[in-house]
Design a protein around this motif. Structure first.
Motif, PDB file in Angstrom:
ATOM      1  N   SER A   5       4.039  10.767  -6.465  1.00  0.00           N
ATOM      2  CA  SER A   5       5.268  11.172  -7.616  1.00  0.00           C
ATOM      3  C   SER A   5       4.741  10.500  -9.122  1.00  0.00           C
ATOM      4  N   GLY A   6       3.624  11.070  -9.072  1.00  0.00           N
ATOM      5  CA  GLY A   6       3.393  11.026 -10.640  1.00  0.00           C
ATOM      6  C   GLY A   6       2.986   9.578 -11.353  1.00  0.00           C
ATOM      7  N   ARG A   7       3.543   8.360 -10.682  1.00  0.00           N
ATOM      8  CA  ARG A   7       3.516   6.897 -11.367  1.00  0.00           C
ATOM      9  C   ARG A   7       2.428   7.029 -10.630  1.00  0.00           C
ATOM     10  N   ASN A   8       1.190   6.557 -11.820  1.00  0.00           N
ATOM     11  CA  ASN A   8       0.248   5.665 -11.066  1.00  0.00           C
ATOM     12  C   ASN A   8      -0.494   3.999 -10.812  1.00  0.00           C
ATOM     13  N   SER A   9       0.322   3.595 -10.656  1.00  0.00           N
ATOM     14  CA  SER A   9       0.941   2.204 -11.217  1.00  0.00           C
ATOM     15  C   SER A   9       1.036   1.875  -9.882  1.00  0.00           C
ATOM     16  N   LEU A  10       0.462   0.585  -9.868  1.00  0.00           N
ATOM     17  CA  LEU A  10       1.396  -0.470  -9.201  1.00  0.00           C
ATOM     18  C   LEU A  10       2.811  -1.445  -9.068  1.00  0.00           C
ATOM     19  N   ASP A  11       3.611  -1.150  -8.258  1.00  0.00           N
ATOM     20  CA  ASP A  11       4.754  -1.341  -8.801  1.00  0.00           C
ATOM     21  C   ASP A  11       5.109  -2.497  -8.307  1.00  0.00           C
ATOM     22  N   LYS A  12       5.407  -3.989  -9.780  1.00  0.00           N
ATOM     23  CA  LYS A  12       5.585  -5.036  -9.680  1.00  0.00           C
ATOM     24  C   LYS A  12       6.581  -5.444  -9.269  1.00  0.00           C
ATOM     25  N   ASN A  13       7.625  -4.741  -9.004  1.00  0.00           N
ATOM     26  CA  ASN A  13       8.942  -4.932  -8.180  1.00  0.00           C
ATOM     27  C   ASN A  13       8.504  -5.230  -6.429  1.00  0.00           C
ATOM     28  N   THR A  14       7.904  -4.968  -5.565  1.00  0.00           N
ATOM     29  CA  THR A  14       6.843  -4.441  -4.586  1.00  0.00           C
ATOM     30  C   THR A  14       5.867  -5.977  -4.644  1.00  0.00           C
ATOM     31  N   ASP A  15       6.959  -6.279  -3.325  1.00  0.00           N
ATOM     32  CA  ASP A  15       6.719  -7.154  -2.109  1.00  0.00           C
ATOM     33  C   ASP A  15       4.827  -7.822  -2.541  1.00  0.00           C
TER      34      ASP A  15
ATOM     35  N   THR B 124      16.021   6.517  -2.841  1.00  0.00           N
ATOM     36  CA  THR B 124      16.294   6.886  -4.269  1.00  0.00           C
ATOM     37  C   THR B 124      15.807   6.314  -4.869  1.00  0.00           C
ATOM     38  N   GLU B 125      14.524   5.499  -4.180  1.00  0.00           N
ATOM     39  CA  GLU B 125      13.549   5.528  -5.070  1.00  0.00           C
ATOM     40  C   GLU B 125      12.518   6.894  -5.238  1.00  0.00           C
ATOM     41  N   TRP B 126      12.222   7.245  -3.861  1.00  0.00           N
ATOM     42  CA  TRP B 126      11.415   8.447  -4.004  1.00  0.00           C
ATOM     43  C   TRP B 126      11.588   9.293  -3.036  1.00  0.00           C
ATOM     44  N   PRO B 127      12.528  10.541  -3.415  1.00  0.00           N
ATOM     45  CA  PRO B 127      13.370  11.080  -2.996  1.00  0.00           C
ATOM     46  C   PRO B 127      12.745  12.070  -2.512  1.00  0.00           C
ATOM     47  N   LYS B 128      11.919  12.677  -2.197  1.00  0.00           N
ATOM     48  CA  LYS B 128      10.864  13.206  -1.174  1.00  0.00           C
ATOM     49  C   LYS B 128      10.821  12.795  -0.127  1.00  0.00           C
ATOM     50  N   LEU B 129      11.367  11.745   0.581  1.00  0.00           N
ATOM     51  CA  LEU B 129      11.117  11.020   1.462  1.00  0.00           C
ATOM     52  C   LEU B 129      11.899  11.727   2.954  1.00  0.00           C
ATOM     53  N   ARG B 130      11.494  11.822   4.189  1.00  0.00           N
ATOM     54  CA  ARG B 130      12.030  12.483   4.958  1.00  0.00           C
ATOM     55  C   ARG B 130      11.959  11.406   6.155  1.00  0.00           C
ATOM     56  N   TYR B 131      13.315  11.548   7.012  1.00  0.00           N
ATOM     57  CA  TYR B 131      13.374  10.662   7.922  1.00  0.00           C
ATOM     58  C   TYR B 131      13.065  11.671   9.313  1.00  0.00           C
ATOM     59  N   LEU B 132      12.290  10.926  10.230  1.00  0.00           N
ATOM     60  CA  LEU B 132      11.709  11.773  11.591  1.00  0.00           C
ATOM     61  C   LEU B 132      12.419  10.942  12.193  1.00  0.00           C
TER      62      LEU B 132
ATOM     63  N   ILE C 164       0.313  -1.224  -0.202  1.00  0.00           N
ATOM     64  CA  ILE C 164      -0.484  -0.333   0.261  1.00  0.00           C
ATOM     65  C   ILE C 164       1.067   1.088   0.029  1.00  0.00           C
ATOM     66  N   ARG C 165       1.793   0.944   0.971  1.00  0.00           N
ATOM     67  CA  ARG C 165       2.770   2.546   1.230  1.00  0.00           C
ATOM     68  C   ARG C 165       3.533   2.433  -0.478  1.00  0.00           C
ATOM     69  N   ASN C 166       3.937   1.607  -1.451  1.00  0.00           N
ATOM     70  CA  ASN C 166       4.212   1.541  -1.978  1.00  0.00           C
ATOM     71  C   ASN C 166       3.702   2.021  -3.451  1.00  0.00           C
ATOM     72  N   LEU C 167       2.310   1.886  -3.645  1.00  0.00           N
ATOM     73  CA  LEU C 167       1.036   2.097  -4.187  1.00  0.00           C
ATOM     74  C   LEU C 167       0.932   3.610  -4.261  1.00  0.00           C
ATOM     75  N   MET C 168       0.495   4.107  -2.202  1.00  0.00           N
ATOM     76  CA  MET C 168       0.342   5.211  -3.107  1.00  0.00           C
ATOM     77  C   MET C 168       1.784   6.367  -3.077  1.00  0.00           C
ATOM     78  N   TRP C 169       2.729   6.082  -2.811  1.00  0.00           N
ATOM     79  CA  TRP C 169       3.937   7.175  -3.126  1.00  0.00           C
ATOM     80  C   TRP C 169       4.319   7.535  -4.514  1.00  0.00           C
ATOM     81  N   ASN C 170       3.542   5.982  -5.412  1.00  0.00           N
ATOM     82  CA  ASN C 170       4.762   5.673  -6.767  1.00  0.00           C
ATOM     83  C   ASN C 170       3.146   7.030  -7.077  1.00  0.00           C
ATOM     84  N   TYR C 171       2.163   6.878  -6.860  1.00  0.00           N
ATOM     85  CA  TYR C 171       0.613   7.398  -7.677  1.00  0.00           C
ATOM     86  C   TYR C 171       1.282   9.064  -6.325  1.00  0.00           C
TER      87      TYR C 171
END
Length: 186
Positions: free
Chosen positions: A47-57, A177-185, A38-45
């Motif tokens: 980020s302008g990539r409206n797709s389920l990442d086929k590499n994601t478990d 590396t995949e989602w450069p907008k990410l911030r660690y808190l 779910i997380r990766n699908l939403m981050w892709n969406y």
């Protein structure tokens, strides 16, 4: 973003809806698609990539004391054979607390999700059998996903040893590396 908008985005993705239907048809007790799927699908969406990442478990959890640990692998292999286009990862949460340092047995799947390492990963969805709509469980809300934030769950933040594991996990995952907008808190 409200949870209802989050759900609408998930519902608009035919691949994700297919996955929910596949999992629902398994008829496993307390079963959910969760975590990185779910997380990766939403981050892709977002980020302008409206797709389920086929590499994601495809992370599937369930909670059933009547299913022995070993049968988990059989369920997973059957799914892989039936739907080889997806990378299935299925876990019976009855046994998974043993993989989470100093954690008591989980009470159900929701309890397990609430103890995942990151708030953005502590999320699960399933088809509600009563109205056939997506049921979302997000114990820490959806803002961390939407805002590209990675922060530990209270379960991990409350323990120094778990925080070491959390920090090592962040290095290993290298999500920025995949989602450069990410911030660690943390």
């Amino acid at each position: 973003m409200k949870e209802s908008q989050f759900i609408q985005i998930l519902q608009s993705n035919p691949d994700f809806m297919e996955l929910l239907t596949i999992v629902d048809n398994l008829k496993l007790r307390d079963s959910w698609i969760c975590a990185g799927t779910i997380r990766n699908l939403m981050w892709n969406y977002l980020s302008g990539r409206n797709s389920l990442d086929k590499n994601t478990d495809i992370d599937v959890i369930f909670y059933d004391k009547s299913i022995p640990y070993e049968k988990n692998f059989l369920i997973q292999e059957k799914l892989k054979a039936s739907y080889p286009q997806y990378e299935w990862e299925i876990k019976n949460q009855v046994y998974m607390h043993s993989h989470n340092l100093n954690t008591s047995p989980y009470l159900n799947s929701r309890d397990a999700v609430s103890k995942f390492p990151e708030k953005c990963t502590a999320i699960a969805c399933r088809i509600n059998s009563q109205d056939m709509q997506i049921e979302l469980f997000a114990p820490y809300g959806v803002s961390d996903i939407v805002d590209f934030v990675i922060a530990p769950t209270p379960h991990f933040a409350s323990n120094e040893e778990k925080m070491k594991i959390f920090k090592e996990r962040m290095k290993k995952k290298a999500w920025t590396t995949e989602w450069p907008k990410l911030r660690y808190l943390f």
